[in-house]
Enzyme design. Structure first.
Site, PDB file in Angstrom:
ATOM      1  N   THR A  17     -58.787  10.521 -31.757  1.00  0.00           N
ATOM      2  CA  THR A  17     -59.031   9.003 -31.957  1.00  0.00           C
ATOM      3  C   THR A  17     -58.626   8.351 -30.973  1.00  0.00           C
ATOM      4  OG1 THR A  17     -59.270   9.800 -34.594  1.00  0.00           O
ATOM      5  CG2 THR A  17     -58.931   7.009 -33.928  1.00  0.00           C
ATOM      6  N   GLY A  47     -61.656   8.706 -43.395  1.00  0.00           N
ATOM      7  CA  GLY A  47     -60.355   8.452 -42.963  1.00  0.00           C
ATOM      8  C   GLY A  47     -60.015   6.909 -42.874  1.00  0.00           C
ATOM      9  N   ASP A  48     -58.841   6.418 -42.289  1.00  0.00           N
ATOM     10  CA  ASP A  48     -58.731   5.738 -42.202  1.00  0.00           C
ATOM     11  C   ASP A  48     -59.383   4.208 -41.142  1.00  0.00           C
ATOM     12  OD1 ASP A  48     -57.603   7.065 -40.231  1.00  0.00           O
ATOM     13  OD2 ASP A  48     -55.929   5.346 -39.518  1.00  0.00           O
ATOM     14  N   GLY A  83     -53.795   8.693 -36.331  1.00  0.00           N
ATOM     15  CA  GLY A  83     -53.235   9.469 -36.641  1.00  0.00           C
ATOM     16  C   GLY A  83     -54.420   9.782 -38.132  1.00  0.00           C
ATOM     17  N   GLY A 137     -55.106  10.132 -41.787  1.00  0.00           N
ATOM     18  CA  GLY A 137     -55.991   9.157 -41.948  1.00  0.00           C
ATOM     19  C   GLY A 137     -55.558   9.058 -44.054  1.00  0.00           C
TER      20      GLY A 137
END
Ligand code: ASP
Length: 302
Positions: free
Chosen positions: A169, A199-200, A221, A223
């Site tokens: 990411t 995800g995050d 990382g 998420g």
């Protein structure tokens, strides 16, 4: 005010033969966006520009070169946030777009909605004139081969990418000449994710956060763990309590590891213009403009 720019290209156990490409990618993004900051561009413009360069880089898991989901398709998530007023724009599970970060920015400026997903986000992008790509245009041979390798692997887990497997990411954080902060993050998510999985990265406070009164951060990382502790907001909260960026990043990552056995990394700039970064995986690709040495510092942190 001091101007600052830091970017990342993911945190995992980046093997030696891939480190050069990662360092090259993050360095190039700073090299492209830093002159804009020097010319007085806003922190928002600069993080968008830096992330666009990272999205176009096939080495990284964003835009072109992103992981494939369990159906062999690319779905992208991105967000951008303005530290002046906490405005943000976010899109999730979008396809056929090279620069989801720019769609997120346009959404932020549209003022009506903050987050759009899937078909709604794509329709918005279309209406705003963003180029709709052929789905094949974002695919790389490397990710097709990787997908073929893991698609039937019953032991594969979604957190595996932040150990030995890739997790690239991208994100950027900047402070402009007016002391304004901004942050942006963009991703293809995790390999073989369920279609529609978010995800995050596009979640404010998890994948990125920016508040001029505290600091700004972008994360990467696993998420599913980062969301639980809103890592970017946690780090900027520590900055708000007076911790410098370096300390705040380390404290946020310590909570991620201890509280939720999480995996991830963060880059941040506090309101005084200090840089900070920390991660749980063995390595993280990042670059920033070193104002003392007047040069780009690009490294794989070990
Ligand atoms: N955080 C991203 C996600 O879980 C993946 C990454 O950082 O590589 O979607």
């Amino acid at each position: 005010m001091p101007i600052r720019l830091i970017v990342h290209g993911g945190a995992w156990n980046i093997p030696e033969d891939q480190q050069e490409a990662h360092v090259f990618g993050v360095r190039k993004a700073v090299a492209a966006a830093w002159p804009l900051l020097q010319d007085g561009a806003s922190a928002l413009d600069v993080v968008e520009e830096a992330v666009k360069h990272l999205e176009a880089d096939t080495t990284l898991d964003a835009g072109r070169g992103a992981f494939l989901n369990s159906q062999g398709e690319i779905e992208l998530d991105a967000m951008i946030m303005d530290g002046r007023n906490l405005n943000f724009g976010a899109v999730a599970a979008v396809q056929n777009l090279l620069h989801p970060v720019s769609v997120a920015r346009r959404l932020m400026e549209s003022k009506e909605f903050r987050m759009l997903v899937g078909r709604g986000a794509q329709d918005f992008a279309k209406r705003e004139g963003f180029t709709q790509l052929d789905p094949q245009a974002l695919l790389t041979e490397r990710e097709l081969a990787f997908y073929d390798k893991i698609r039937e692997d019953a032991s594969f887990q979604s957190k595996a990418p932040f150990g030995p497997l890739p997790g690239d990411t991208v994100g950027a954080v900047a402070m402009d000449i007016h002391g304004q902060l901004a942050a942006a993050t963009s991703t293809g998510g995790t390999p073989r994710k369920w279609p529609g999985r978010v995800g995050d990265s596009p979640i404010p406070g998890a994948g990125a956060y920016a508040d001029n009164e505290c600091g700004a951060a972008s994360t990467t990382g696993w998420g599913e763990s980062i969301i639980k502790i809103l890592l970017a907001k946690t780090v900027t909260d520590f900055e708000n309590q007076g911790h410098n960026a370096h300390k705040a990043a380390a404290m946020g990552i310590a909570i991620l590891a201890k509280k939720v056995s999480g995996l991830g990394g963060v880059i941040t700039i506090d309101r005084r213009g200090n840089y900070g970064w920390a991660r749980t995986p063995p390595k993280m690709a990042f670059a920033y403009w070193d104002t003392e040495r007047e040069t780009i510092e690009a490294a794989i942190s070990v």
